[in-house]
Design a protein around this motif. Structure first.
Motif, PDB file in Angstrom:
ATOM      1  N   LEU A 129       0.832  -1.195   0.000  1.00 63.58           N
ATOM      2  CA  LEU A 129       0.000   0.000   0.000  1.00 63.58           C
ATOM      3  C   LEU A 129       0.867   1.245   0.000  1.00 63.58           C
ATOM      4  CD1 LEU A 129      -2.702  -1.002   2.631  1.00 63.58           C
ATOM      5  CD2 LEU A 129      -2.882  -1.088   0.163  1.00 63.58           C
ATOM      6  N   GLN A 130       0.532   2.175  -0.863  1.00 59.19           N
ATOM      7  CA  GLN A 130       1.229   3.446  -0.889  1.00 59.19           C
ATOM      8  C   GLN A 130       0.283   4.496  -0.327  1.00 59.19           C
ATOM      9  OE1 GLN A 130       2.357   4.890  -4.725  1.00 59.19           O
ATOM     10  NE2 GLN A 130       3.333   6.692  -3.897  1.00 59.19           N
ATOM     11  N   PHE A 131       0.665   5.091   0.771  1.00 55.17           N
ATOM     12  CA  PHE A 131      -0.124   6.141   1.367  1.00 55.17           C
ATOM     13  C   PHE A 131       0.305   7.464   0.758  1.00 55.17           C
ATOM     14  CE2 PHE A 131      -0.101   2.756   4.573  1.00 55.17           C
ATOM     15  CZ  PHE A 131      -1.478   2.599   4.731  1.00 55.17           C
ATOM     16  N   THR A 132      -0.633   8.163   0.162  1.00 57.29           N
ATOM     17  CA  THR A 132      -0.297   9.379  -0.575  1.00 57.29           C
ATOM     18  C   THR A 132       0.106  10.540   0.325  1.00 57.29           C
ATOM     19  OG1 THR A 132      -2.614  10.044  -0.613  1.00 57.29           O
ATOM     20  CG2 THR A 132      -1.788   8.785  -2.512  1.00 57.29           C
ATOM     21  N   HIS A 133      -0.291  10.508   1.582  1.00 58.04           N
ATOM     22  CA  HIS A 133       0.012  11.619   2.484  1.00 58.04           C
ATOM     23  C   HIS A 133       1.170  11.305   3.434  1.00 58.04           C
ATOM     24  CE1 HIS A 133      -3.811  12.969   0.933  1.00 58.04           C
ATOM     25  NE2 HIS A 133      -3.593  14.145   1.467  1.00 58.04           N
ATOM     26  N   ILE A 134       1.951  10.279   3.088  1.00 59.09           N
ATOM     27  CA  ILE A 134       3.123   9.901   3.884  1.00 59.09           C
ATOM     28  C   ILE A 134       4.293   9.707   2.931  1.00 59.09           C
ATOM     29  CG2 ILE A 134       4.121   8.154   5.413  1.00 59.09           C
ATOM     30  CD1 ILE A 134       1.272   7.555   6.392  1.00 59.09           C
ATOM     31  N   ASN A 135       5.422  10.319   3.244  1.00 58.95           N
ATOM     32  CA  ASN A 135       6.593  10.162   2.374  1.00 58.95           C
ATOM     33  C   ASN A 135       7.341   8.865   2.716  1.00 58.95           C
ATOM     34  OD1 ASN A 135       8.231  10.648   4.630  1.00 58.95           O
ATOM     35  ND2 ASN A 135       8.734  12.744   4.031  1.00 58.95           N
ATOM     36  N   GLU A 136       8.453   8.630   2.030  1.00 59.41           N
ATOM     37  CA  GLU A 136       9.222   7.392   2.205  1.00 59.41           C
ATOM     38  C   GLU A 136       9.760   7.224   3.629  1.00 59.41           C
ATOM     39  OE1 GLU A 136       9.819   9.608  -0.331  1.00 59.41           O
ATOM     40  OE2 GLU A 136       8.765   8.464  -1.861  1.00 59.41           O
ATOM     41  N   GLN A 137       9.919   8.323   4.340  1.00 61.68           N
ATOM     42  CA  GLN A 137      10.413   8.274   5.723  1.00 61.68           C
ATOM     43  C   GLN A 137       9.272   8.145   6.741  1.00 61.68           C
ATOM     44  OE1 GLN A 137      11.497  10.856   3.506  1.00 61.68           O
ATOM     45  NE2 GLN A 137      13.195   9.504   2.975  1.00 61.68           N
ATOM     46  N   GLY A 138       8.056   8.024   6.261  1.00 61.47           N
ATOM     47  CA  GLY A 138       6.908   7.886   7.154  1.00 61.47           C
ATOM     48  C   GLY A 138       6.400   9.205   7.714  1.00 61.47           C
ATOM     49  N   GLU A 139       6.798  10.307   7.112  1.00 58.90           N
ATOM     50  CA  GLU A 139       6.400  11.632   7.579  1.00 58.90           C
ATOM     51  C   GLU A 139       5.179  12.123   6.799  1.00 58.90           C
ATOM     52  OE1 GLU A 139      10.999  13.039   8.430  1.00 58.90           O
ATOM     53  OE2 GLU A 139      10.062  13.452   6.505  1.00 58.90           O
ATOM     54  N   ALA A 140       4.302  12.833   7.493  1.00 56.04           N
ATOM     55  CA  ALA A 140       3.126  13.398   6.837  1.00 56.04           C
ATOM     56  C   ALA A 140       3.547  14.439   5.811  1.00 56.04           C
ATOM     57  CB  ALA A 140       2.214  14.041   7.878  1.00 56.04           C
ATOM     58  N   ARG A 141       2.810  14.481   4.699  1.00 56.62           N
ATOM     59  CA  ARG A 141       3.104  15.459   3.658  1.00 56.62           C
ATOM     60  C   ARG A 141       1.827  15.800   2.908  1.00 56.62           C
ATOM     61  NH1 ARG A 141       4.438  12.858  -1.962  1.00 56.62           N
ATOM     62  NH2 ARG A 141       3.258  10.948  -1.721  1.00 56.62           N
ATOM     63  N   MET A 142       1.820  16.968   2.314  1.00 56.53           N
ATOM     64  CA  MET A 142       0.741  17.350   1.431  1.00 56.53           C
ATOM     65  C   MET A 142       1.075  16.804   0.044  1.00 56.53           C
ATOM     66  SD  MET A 142      -0.617  21.135   0.365  1.00 56.53           S
ATOM     67  CE  MET A 142      -1.726  21.442   1.714  1.00 56.53           C
ATOM     68  N   VAL A 143       0.106  16.205  -0.606  1.00 59.56           N
ATOM     69  CA  VAL A 143       0.312  15.635  -1.932  1.00 59.56           C
ATOM     70  C   VAL A 143       0.576  16.761  -2.930  1.00 59.56           C
ATOM     71  CG1 VAL A 143      -0.811  14.352  -3.799  1.00 59.56           C
ATOM     72  CG2 VAL A 143      -1.143  13.651  -1.428  1.00 59.56           C
ATOM     73  N   ASP A 144       1.532  16.541  -3.816  1.00 56.27           N
ATOM     74  CA  ASP A 144       1.846  17.508  -4.875  1.00 56.27           C
ATOM     75  C   ASP A 144       0.862  17.293  -6.016  1.00 56.27           C
ATOM     76  OD1 ASP A 144       2.866  19.154  -6.831  1.00 56.27           O
ATOM     77  OD2 ASP A 144       4.852  18.220  -6.877  1.00 56.27           O
ATOM     78  N   VAL A 145      -0.024  18.266  -6.235  1.00 59.24           N
ATOM     79  CA  VAL A 145      -1.012  18.149  -7.309  1.00 59.24           C
ATOM     80  C   VAL A 145      -0.677  19.057  -8.483  1.00 59.24           C
ATOM     81  CG1 VAL A 145      -2.879  17.442  -5.735  1.00 59.24           C
ATOM     82  CG2 VAL A 145      -2.546  19.875  -6.258  1.00 59.24           C
ATOM     83  N   SER A 146       0.529  19.596  -8.502  1.00 55.27           N
ATOM     84  CA  SER A 146       0.907  20.580  -9.526  1.00 55.27           C
ATOM     85  C   SER A 146       0.899  20.015 -10.943  1.00 55.27           C
ATOM     86  CB  SER A 146       2.270  21.190  -9.210  1.00 55.27           C
ATOM     87  OG  SER A 146       3.275  20.194  -9.186  1.00 55.27           O
ATOM     88  N   LYS A 147       1.064  18.718 -11.099  1.00 61.16           N
ATOM     89  CA  LYS A 147       1.096  18.123 -12.434  1.00 61.16           C
ATOM     90  C   LYS A 147      -0.257  17.520 -12.835  1.00 61.16           C
ATOM     91  CE  LYS A 147       6.052  17.337 -12.631  1.00 61.16           C
ATOM     92  NZ  LYS A 147       6.330  18.691 -12.360  1.00 61.16           N
ATOM     93  N   LYS A 148      -1.223  17.569 -11.931  1.00 61.46           N
ATOM     94  CA  LYS A 148      -2.548  17.035 -12.245  1.00 61.46           C
ATOM     95  C   LYS A 148      -3.328  18.014 -13.104  1.00 61.46           C
ATOM     96  CE  LYS A 148      -4.850  14.797  -9.068  1.00 61.46           C
ATOM     97  NZ  LYS A 148      -5.530  14.523  -7.779  1.00 61.46           N
ATOM     98  N   GLU A 149      -4.142  17.466 -13.985  1.00 68.24           N
ATOM     99  CA  GLU A 149      -4.959  18.288 -14.874  1.00 68.24           C
ATOM    100  C   GLU A 149      -6.060  18.995 -14.085  1.00 68.24           C
ATOM    101  OE1 GLU A 149      -7.922  17.712 -18.713  1.00 68.24           O
ATOM    102  OE2 GLU A 149      -6.684  16.041 -18.046  1.00 68.24           O
ATOM    103  N   ALA A 150      -6.266  20.267 -14.382  1.00 69.48           N
ATOM    104  CA  ALA A 150      -7.365  21.018 -13.779  1.00 69.48           C
ATOM    105  C   ALA A 150      -8.651  20.629 -14.492  1.00 69.48           C
ATOM    106  CB  ALA A 150      -7.120  22.518 -13.901  1.00 69.48           C
ATOM    107  N   THR A 151      -9.588  20.083 -13.736  1.00 68.60           N
ATOM    108  CA  THR A 151     -10.887  19.704 -14.296  1.00 68.60           C
ATOM    109  C   THR A 151     -11.981  20.272 -13.398  1.00 68.60           C
ATOM    110  OG1 THR A 151     -10.969  17.620 -13.055  1.00 68.60           O
ATOM    111  CG2 THR A 151      -9.988  17.532 -15.248  1.00 68.60           C
ATOM    112  N   GLU A 152     -13.186  20.302 -13.938  1.00 69.37           N
ATOM    113  CA  GLU A 152     -14.336  20.719 -13.137  1.00 69.37           C
ATOM    114  C   GLU A 152     -14.636  19.607 -12.147  1.00 69.37           C
ATOM    115  OE1 GLU A 152     -18.849  21.123 -14.256  1.00 69.37           O
ATOM    116  OE2 GLU A 152     -17.725  22.870 -14.981  1.00 69.37           O
TER     117      GLU A 152
END
Length: 166
Positions: free
Chosen positions: A5-28
């Motif tokens: 399982l890959q948790f999107t809000h946890i980095n490789e060191q197990g630290e909380a992080r905000m997901v980077d959505v900068s490359k996601k397409e802007a949609t309605e």
């Protein structure tokens, strides 16, 4: 066999992080959340007749829900700041003593508005409780859920809980 399982809000060191959505397409993106509050007959009559001493309950709850939806990122640590293009809070009587709320949120962007809709619905319900608690401390908030969401990579979602809204 265990899944990795890959948790999107946890980095490789197990630290909380905000997901980077900068490359996601802007949609309605749209989300609809729902909830209910059950109250005694006196409170229900006071809300319906606008005789609650603290003021017009549903209008105050509507504004509180909209304000909360706009500030979701301040309340939930890893949520993104989202420019809502729409936030509507509607109330309807499910029965004589059960009032339902529905919060619809909308944006055009790289991440969804589910948390904003859920926050708006919850705060609207909590505001009703706050304004009426002197008359009924046993009010019960229940059935808060995401009914529907659309947009983004995961597409359209309709909850099995849709029947609570009927």
């Amino acid at each position: 066999m265990e899944e990795n399982l890959q948790f999107t809000h946890i980095n490789e060191q197990g630290e909380a992080r905000m997901v980077d959505v900068s490359k996601k397409e802007a949609t309605e993106r749209t989300a609809i959340a729902y909830g209910e509050i059950q109250m005694n007959k006196e409170v229900a009559a006071g809300i319906k007749n606008q005789t609650i001493k603290k003021g017009e309950v549903l209008q105050v709850a509507r504004v509180a829900g909209i304000m909360a939806a706009k500030k979701t990122f301040e309340l939930i640590p890893l949520c993104h700041v989202i420019a809502l293009t729409k936030c509507v809070i509607d109330f309807s009587w499910k029965s004589d003593q059960i009032l339902s709320v529905q919060c619809v949120t909308k944006t055009v962007g790289p991440t969804g508005v589910e948390m904003e809709a859920l926050t708006g619905a919850n705060i609207a319900l909590l505001t009703i409780y706050d304004m009426c608690k002197a008359m009924d401390r046993e009010m019960n908030i229940s059935n808060v859920c995401l009914l529907e969401k659309s947009g983004g990579k995961s597409g359209h979602f309709i909850s099995r809980n849709q029947e609570v809204n009927e």
